[in-house]
Write an enzyme that holds these catalytic residues in place. Structure first.
Site, PDB file in Angstrom:
ATOM      1  N   CYS A 113      -1.549  -5.210   6.228  1.00  0.00           N
ATOM      2  CA  CYS A 113      -0.502  -4.996   7.232  1.00  0.00           C
ATOM      3  C   CYS A 113       0.562  -6.088   7.229  1.00  0.00           C
ATOM      4  CB  CYS A 113      -1.116  -4.878   8.628  1.00  0.00           C
ATOM      5  SG  CYS A 113      -2.256  -3.475   8.802  1.00  0.00           S
ATOM      6  N   HIS A 250       4.779  -5.976  13.873  1.00  0.00           N
ATOM      7  CA  HIS A 250       3.889  -4.996  13.248  1.00  0.00           C
ATOM      8  C   HIS A 250       3.387  -4.048  14.335  1.00  0.00           C
ATOM      9  CE1 HIS A 250       0.725  -3.072  11.125  1.00  0.00           C
ATOM     10  NE2 HIS A 250      -0.253  -3.793  11.646  1.00  0.00           N
ATOM     11  N   ASN A 280      -0.096   2.976  13.278  1.00  0.00           N
ATOM     12  CA  ASN A 280      -0.092   1.793  12.415  1.00  0.00           C
ATOM     13  C   ASN A 280       0.117   2.243  10.976  1.00  0.00           C
ATOM     14  OD1 ASN A 280      -0.680  -0.479  10.883  1.00  0.00           O
ATOM     15  ND2 ASN A 280      -2.502  -1.042  12.033  1.00  0.00           N
TER      16      ASN A 280
END
Length: 323
Positions: A113, A250, A280
């Protein structure tokens, strides 16, 4: 002082939208359960015939168009992904060929990520050193391929998508008022390897496996580490929280986003949030959020941005950019 300036962004999301209500017909969950714990309402899922490279190419073309730059001008392409088309070669080289980038170098980075921040640091360093003049950085993922769709703790959290940004070398006096990437900072701590991982691999099982996560452990590290690394990046750039126009985090979990912003002293109204629509998307989440903020007119030239992310490893990082 030579530095890299962000001159264009682009995004791509697959057509298929999977809402919480539809998920609740497959697994023991509900729209309310997912929204109250994560802030997620829906996610996009790649079609069966769509690869990570397909998503990356679409986002890259949008970024190049926004920058007004042809692919032939690129001399660096850094693709962040943890769901590559093949074990090798790098998915970036496939994107390079399809875009018509005939020179320079293309390669992948893998920081889960935090991948887009890693790609940003690599590209910015190469531009600053003179190794590249025009760079394309991409975050692209097809996480739907590595999810265990029977695991309600993880499958509700992730989506597919891609985002891209173009960096171009320019010179300036070096003050914080200049446009460009002002600072990037990254860290990792492999002691927390098992907090977020895929239970497969070429050298271990010869399979891709499924994503596994210790949710509470990741949450605990995320808030503390993201605020700390973002603070370091802001200190390195010589900027204070009240000077930041937009936090572009994020998009993992709304509670993490809110808690990190609060620790940094950046109010919610100055935070770009897309987790409700995108879920996500790992390395794609920051450029997708950045593109959304630019497209809807919130983010404008001259704005000061802070980007931050944490991913498996654990790896985390943050950057400060003035458009």
């Amino acid at each position: 002082m030579r530095r890299s300036r962000l001159v264009g962004c682009g995004a791509y999301l697959p057509d298929r939208v999977l809402g919480n209500d539809e998920l609740s017909t497959r697994i023991d969950t509900s729209d309310e359960w997912i929204r109250t714990r994560t802030g997620i309402r829906q996610r996009h899922v790649a079609a069966d015939d769509q690869l990570t490279s397909d998503l990356a190419c679409a986002a890259s073309r949008a970024a190049l168009e926004a920058a007004g730059i042809g692919a032939g001008k690129l001399d660096l392409l850094v693709l962040a992904t943890s769901t590559p088309d093949n074990t090798f070669p790098a998915t970036a080289t496939k994107v390079q060929a399809r875009l018509g980038m005939t020179g320079g170098i293309a390669f992948d980075v893998q920081a889960v990520c935090a991948g887009f921040v890693c790609a940003l640091q690599v590209a910015d360093s190469m531009v600053r050193s003179g190794a590249a003049d025009t760079a394309l950085i991409v975050g692209a993922e097809t996480y739907s391929r590595i999810l265990d769709w029977d695991d309600r703790q993880t499958c509700v959290l992730f989506g597919d998508g891609a985002g891209a940004a173009v960096l171009r070398a320019e010179t300036g006096a070096g003050s914080t008022e200049d446009s460009g990437v002002l600072s990037v900072r990254m860290r990792s701590d492999g002691r927390h390897y098992q907090a977020l991982y895929v239970d497969g691999g070429v050298s271990s099982t010869q399979t891709s496996g499924h994503l596994r996560m210790q949710g509470r452990e990741v949450f605990r590290h995320a808030v503390a580490n993201l605020a700390e690394i973002a603070g370091e990046a802001m200190d390195a750039a010589g900027v204070a929280a009240d000077e930041v126009d937009w936090l572009v985090p994020h998009q993992a979990n709304r509670r993490i986003i809110d808690a990190t912003g609060k620790k940094l002293g950046i109010p919610a109204e100055k935070t770009i949030v897309t987790v409700d629509r995108h879920a996500n998307t790992s390395s794609a989440s920051i450029p997708l959020a950045l593109s959304a903020g630019i497209d809807d007119g919130r983010i404008t030239p001259g704005d000061l941005l802070v980007v931050e992310a944490i991913g498996g490893g654990l790896v985390w990082g943050a950057g400060v950019i003035r458009l």
